[in-house]
Scaffold this active site. Structure first.
Site, PDB file in Angstrom:
ATOM      1  N   GLY A  59      78.656  20.134  37.756  1.00  0.00           N
ATOM      2  CA  GLY A  59      79.685  20.940  37.109  1.00  0.00           C
ATOM      3  C   GLY A  59      80.049  22.124  37.979  1.00  0.00           C
ATOM      4  O   GLY A  59      79.317  22.468  38.919  1.00  0.00           O
ATOM      5  N   CYS A  86      72.965  18.029  40.825  1.00  0.00           N
ATOM      6  CA  CYS A  86      73.699  19.223  41.272  1.00  0.00           C
ATOM      7  C   CYS A  86      73.504  20.361  40.260  1.00  0.00           C
ATOM      8  O   CYS A  86      72.421  20.897  40.136  1.00  0.00           O
ATOM      9  CB  CYS A  86      75.171  18.883  41.495  1.00  0.00           C
ATOM     10  SG  CYS A  86      76.076  20.139  42.448  1.00  0.00           S
ATOM     11  N   TYR A  87      74.551  20.740  39.500  1.00  0.00           N
ATOM     12  CA  TYR A  87      74.381  21.777  38.487  1.00  0.00           C
ATOM     13  C   TYR A  87      73.288  21.389  37.500  1.00  0.00           C
ATOM     14  O   TYR A  87      72.548  22.249  37.005  1.00  0.00           O
ATOM     15  CB  TYR A  87      75.702  22.008  37.747  1.00  0.00           C
ATOM     16  CG  TYR A  87      75.606  23.043  36.643  1.00  0.00           C
ATOM     17  CD1 TYR A  87      75.659  24.404  36.947  1.00  0.00           C
ATOM     18  CD2 TYR A  87      75.467  22.665  35.305  1.00  0.00           C
ATOM     19  CE1 TYR A  87      75.557  25.360  35.939  1.00  0.00           C
ATOM     20  CE2 TYR A  87      75.369  23.614  34.292  1.00  0.00           C
ATOM     21  CZ  TYR A  87      75.417  24.960  34.613  1.00  0.00           C
ATOM     22  OH  TYR A  87      75.316  25.914  33.623  1.00  0.00           O
ATOM     23  N   HIS A 173      74.819  14.298  45.180  1.00  0.00           N
ATOM     24  CA  HIS A 173      75.432  13.393  44.204  1.00  0.00           C
ATOM     25  C   HIS A 173      75.113  11.938  44.548  1.00  0.00           C
ATOM     26  O   HIS A 173      75.775  11.329  45.388  1.00  0.00           O
ATOM     27  CB  HIS A 173      76.949  13.600  44.173  1.00  0.00           C
ATOM     28  CG  HIS A 173      77.358  14.898  43.558  1.00  0.00           C
ATOM     29  ND1 HIS A 173      77.603  15.030  42.214  1.00  0.00           N
ATOM     30  CD2 HIS A 173      77.528  16.128  44.107  1.00  0.00           C
ATOM     31  CE1 HIS A 173      77.921  16.293  41.951  1.00  0.00           C
ATOM     32  NE2 HIS A 173      77.885  16.980  43.080  1.00  0.00           N
ATOM     33  N   GLU A 175      75.749   9.382  42.832  1.00  0.00           N
ATOM     34  CA  GLU A 175      76.778   8.480  42.306  1.00  0.00           C
ATOM     35  C   GLU A 175      77.948   8.277  43.269  1.00  0.00           C
ATOM     36  O   GLU A 175      78.757   7.348  43.091  1.00  0.00           O
ATOM     37  CB  GLU A 175      77.305   9.001  40.958  1.00  0.00           C
ATOM     38  CG  GLU A 175      78.184  10.235  41.024  1.00  0.00           C
ATOM     39  CD  GLU A 175      77.430  11.555  41.056  1.00  0.00           C
ATOM     40  OE1 GLU A 175      78.037  12.595  40.756  1.00  0.00           O
ATOM     41  OE2 GLU A 175      76.222  11.541  41.382  1.00  0.00           O
ATOM     42  N   SER A 227     100.461  -5.975  23.713  1.00  0.00           N
ATOM     43  CA  SER A 227     101.486  -5.678  24.705  1.00  0.00           C
ATOM     44  C   SER A 227     101.633  -6.795  25.730  1.00  0.00           C
ATOM     45  O   SER A 227     102.636  -6.883  26.417  1.00  0.00           O
ATOM     46  CB  SER A 227     101.145  -4.377  25.439  1.00  0.00           C
ATOM     47  OG  SER A 227     100.018  -4.569  26.286  1.00  0.00           O
ATOM     48  N   GLY A 228     100.596  -7.641  25.835  1.00  0.00           N
ATOM     49  CA  GLY A 228     100.591  -8.676  26.864  1.00  0.00           C
ATOM     50  C   GLY A 228      99.840  -8.261  28.102  1.00  0.00           C
ATOM     51  O   GLY A 228      99.640  -9.068  29.010  1.00  0.00           O
ATOM     52  N   VAL A 230      96.358  -6.685  30.164  1.00  0.00           N
ATOM     53  CA  VAL A 230      94.966  -7.140  30.201  1.00  0.00           C
ATOM     54  C   VAL A 230      94.194  -6.652  28.983  1.00  0.00           C
ATOM     55  O   VAL A 230      93.525  -7.435  28.295  1.00  0.00           O
ATOM     56  CB  VAL A 230      94.269  -6.644  31.491  1.00  0.00           C
ATOM     57  CG1 VAL A 230      92.809  -7.084  31.507  1.00  0.00           C
ATOM     58  CG2 VAL A 230      94.990  -7.153  32.727  1.00  0.00           C
ATOM     59  N   ASP A 231      94.290  -5.367  28.695  1.00  0.00           N
ATOM     60  CA  ASP A 231      93.441  -4.758  27.669  1.00  0.00           C
ATOM     61  C   ASP A 231      93.745  -5.301  26.276  1.00  0.00           C
ATOM     62  O   ASP A 231      92.840  -5.729  25.545  1.00  0.00           O
ATOM     63  CB  ASP A 231      93.602  -3.241  27.685  1.00  0.00           C
ATOM     64  CG  ASP A 231      93.405  -2.669  29.081  1.00  0.00           C
ATOM     65  OD1 ASP A 231      92.694  -3.294  29.876  1.00  0.00           O
ATOM     66  OD2 ASP A 231      93.984  -1.603  29.373  1.00  0.00           O
ATOM     67  N   SER A 232      95.015  -5.286  25.882  1.00  0.00           N
ATOM     68  CA  SER A 232      95.355  -5.754  24.540  1.00  0.00           C
ATOM     69  C   SER A 232      95.148  -7.259  24.413  1.00  0.00           C
ATOM     70  O   SER A 232      94.792  -7.754  23.346  1.00  0.00           O
ATOM     71  CB  SER A 232      96.791  -5.374  24.182  1.00  0.00           C
ATOM     72  OG  SER A 232      97.730  -6.063  24.981  1.00  0.00           O
ATOM     73  N   SER A 233      95.336  -8.009  25.520  1.00  0.00           N
ATOM     74  CA  SER A 233      95.126  -9.463  25.477  1.00  0.00           C
ATOM     75  C   SER A 233      93.658  -9.793  25.250  1.00  0.00           C
ATOM     76  O   SER A 233      93.318 -10.669  24.440  1.00  0.00           O
ATOM     77  CB  SER A 233      95.610 -10.104  26.784  1.00  0.00           C
ATOM     78  OG  SER A 233      96.993  -9.913  26.965  1.00  0.00           O
ATOM     79  N   LYS A 370      87.733  -1.101  33.190  1.00  0.00           N
ATOM     80  CA  LYS A 370      88.699  -2.179  33.410  1.00  0.00           C
ATOM     81  C   LYS A 370      88.063  -3.444  33.984  1.00  0.00           C
ATOM     82  O   LYS A 370      88.332  -4.550  33.501  1.00  0.00           O
ATOM     83  CB  LYS A 370      89.807  -1.684  34.342  1.00  0.00           C
ATOM     84  CG  LYS A 370      90.846  -2.737  34.712  1.00  0.00           C
ATOM     85  CD  LYS A 370      91.753  -3.081  33.536  1.00  0.00           C
ATOM     86  CE  LYS A 370      92.711  -1.952  33.263  1.00  0.00           C
ATOM     87  NZ  LYS A 370      93.713  -2.316  32.242  1.00  0.00           N
TER      88      LYS A 370
END
Length: 514
Positions: A59, A86-87, A173, A175, A227-228, A230-233, A370
């Site tokens: 942070g 870190c912080y 870090h 990550e 919506s068609g 990726v996510d909504s499908s 995603k």
């Protein structure tokens, strides 16, 4: 509603870190489930979740600042393995009796660390290793029970550990991919300190989500906002597996789609869902509501509310629906102000929804990134051309128009986008690019076409590559490809006399302009 978290999870407490989402992402890559929590979540609430471990993020604050974010010191006595980054390390040292001092100079970027005691945390890392630093303060004396594990030129305590209590800290870090052995360090903490089994896989999420959906909706009718994309499908396929004929998927064509996209969505999902797929043409309604609106946050909220009102009106013709399905992802929640993260932009299906809507939300993907959603889509049997489709924002081209949304501007950006995608596909670049887009700017610039002066709009092109959409880098598209795209847009799209290419990473930019 959201799918229940796996029983074995590691929580990340957010202190405003630039990289907090990356911590979660890297943990999940090691097959351990992880989520973000605000740093001021009460200890009792954290313990009630029975986490396998806790990570304190980095942070921008100093532990000595007035109002600096803190945790209850009782957390360190709870018997849970904790890693401060870190912080997070500085705060752990400060609260437990160590010494934190301002550094002689701020350390930012690649740095070399010398491992003085690998202990459990740094096992497998070489004596000399590269890490990514981003700090001003530094720990100069460890708390009682801790020992130094590593040092660097500007950080005498680059890592520390209390092996008996499994409390650890690193000034760097792990990550960030610039830390060469970062994943090994996280693996050591997760598997050796937290005793995680590493059994979590996105695919195993399906059974948990299906059970959770069934328990939530019972025998009620469910409407999916499809919506068609990726996510909504994937969300629709998941809910379809859970409740079958109780689901009706409705596609609202808001007039803000890419070229021919609405036709493609109708063709594909009519085959998949049959008469449980209902297309609705509503472009006039959306464009009327958006008339005169320039502020992007207002656009998103207007579109979110108009979606819901349209669904309410149209679904009333079909029966009584109590639930509505959205393809909300974890980055949507974070960017819309989830936890302590600042609101970067309100996603129309998160912060843009009206408070008085009659439906209860079903968001089975809101814990996922995603790439995890794509893997679930494949496991559910969705075709590759849907699962691997580039992301497209729910508000559509409305947030790719800087300024007021009009039919003329939609036509311009839609045609420019079609040229961009066609040329990238012809060049064999489409699959290697995570997201590409064209943006219309309401400003005008002077140009020359033929022998005459023009005063028209620029089109801004953007293409990024990313693993998780929390960070992204701009794509180095070959100059000859950019030249063809630019030439075609200027010559084929009336109202455009200039093409620009955005070379901004995320951060500091976002993938979309609005």
């Amino acid at each position: 509603m959201s799918s229940a978290a796996p029983s074995e999870a590691v929580l990340v407490l957010d202190f405003g870190a630039q990289y907090v989402q990356l911590i979660v992402r890297k943990i999940r890559e090691l097959n351990v489930y992880s989520e973000i929590r605000p740093h001021d979540t009460p200890v009792e609430a954290l313990l009630a979740e029975k986490p396998a471990g806790i990570i304190l993020s980095g942070g921008p604050s100093s532990v000595y600042e007035d109002g600096a974010p803190r945790v209850d010191p009782a957390l360190f006595e709870a018997g849970i393995p904790i890693l401060g980054i870190c912080y997070g390390q500085q705060l752990m040292a400060y609260l437990m009796g160590g010494v934190v001092e301002p550094g002689s100079e701020r350390e930012y970027g690649p740095a070399n660390v010398t491992v003085t005691d690998p202990d459990l945390l740094l096992a497998g890392a070489p004596v000399e290793t590269q890490v990514w630093m981003s700090h001003g303060d530094r720990v100069t004396a460890v708390p009682e029970g801790f020992k130094p594990l590593a040092e660097s030129a500007n950080a005498p305590i680059a890592a520390m550990g209390d092996t008996a209590r499994h409390l650890y800290g690193v000034q760097f870090h792990p990550e960030v991919h610039h830390t060469t052995y970062g994943q090994q360090i996280l693996r050591n903490f997760l598997y050796d300190a937290c005793k995680c089994s590493g059994s979590w896989e996105p695919g195993s999420f399906i059974d948990e989500a299906v059970a959770d959906i069934r328990a939530t909706v019972g025998d009620a009718k469910v409407l999916c906002a499809l919506s068609g994309g990726v996510d909504s499908s994937v969300a629709a396929a998941l809910v379809d597996r859970a409740v079958g004929d109780q689901l009706t998927a409705m596609f609202i064509d808001h007039g803000l789609m890419r070229k021919d996209e609405g036709k493609q969505v109708i063709e594909v999902f009519s085959k998949i869902l049959g008469d449980r797929f209902v297309p609705v043409e509503a472009s006039d309604r959306f464009l009327t509501r958006l008339a005169g609106v320039e502020d992007p946050e207002r656009k998103r909220k207007i579109i979110g509310e108009t979606f819901i009102r349209t669904f309410e009106d149209e679904s009333a013709k079909l029966g009584d629906f109590r639930f509505i399905v959205h393809g909300t992802l974890y980055p949507d929640v974070i960017e819309s102000g989830g936890g302590k993260t600042d609101t970067i932009k309100t996603h129309h299906n998160v912060g843009g929804l009206p408070a008085d809507m009659k439906y209860r939300n079903v968001e089975p993907l809101r814990r996922l990134f995603k790439d995890e959603v794509r893997r679930i889509g494949t496991a559910l049997g969705l075709p590759d051309d849907i699962v691997q489709r580039q992301p497209f924002p729910g508000p559509g081209l409305a947030v790719r128009i800087i300024g007021e949304v009009t039919r003329e501007r939609l036509h311009i950006v839609r045609e420019a986008d079609a040229i961009l995608r066609e040329e990238l596909r012809e060049a064999g670049l489409e699959r290697s690019i995570s997201q590409s887009l064209a943006v219309f700017s309401s400003m005008k610039t002077v140009g020359v076409m033929g022998d005459g002066r023009t005063y028209a709009h620029p089109i801004i092109l953007r293409a990024v590559e990313t693993e998780d959409f929390m960070t992204a880098d701009w794509v180095r598209i070959p100059y000859d490809v950019l030249a063809r795209i630019s030439s075609r847009i200027v010559n084929e799209v009336k109202g455009v006399n200039r093409v620009l290419y955005d070379i901004t990473s995320k951060p500091p930019g976002t993938v979309e302009f609005e």
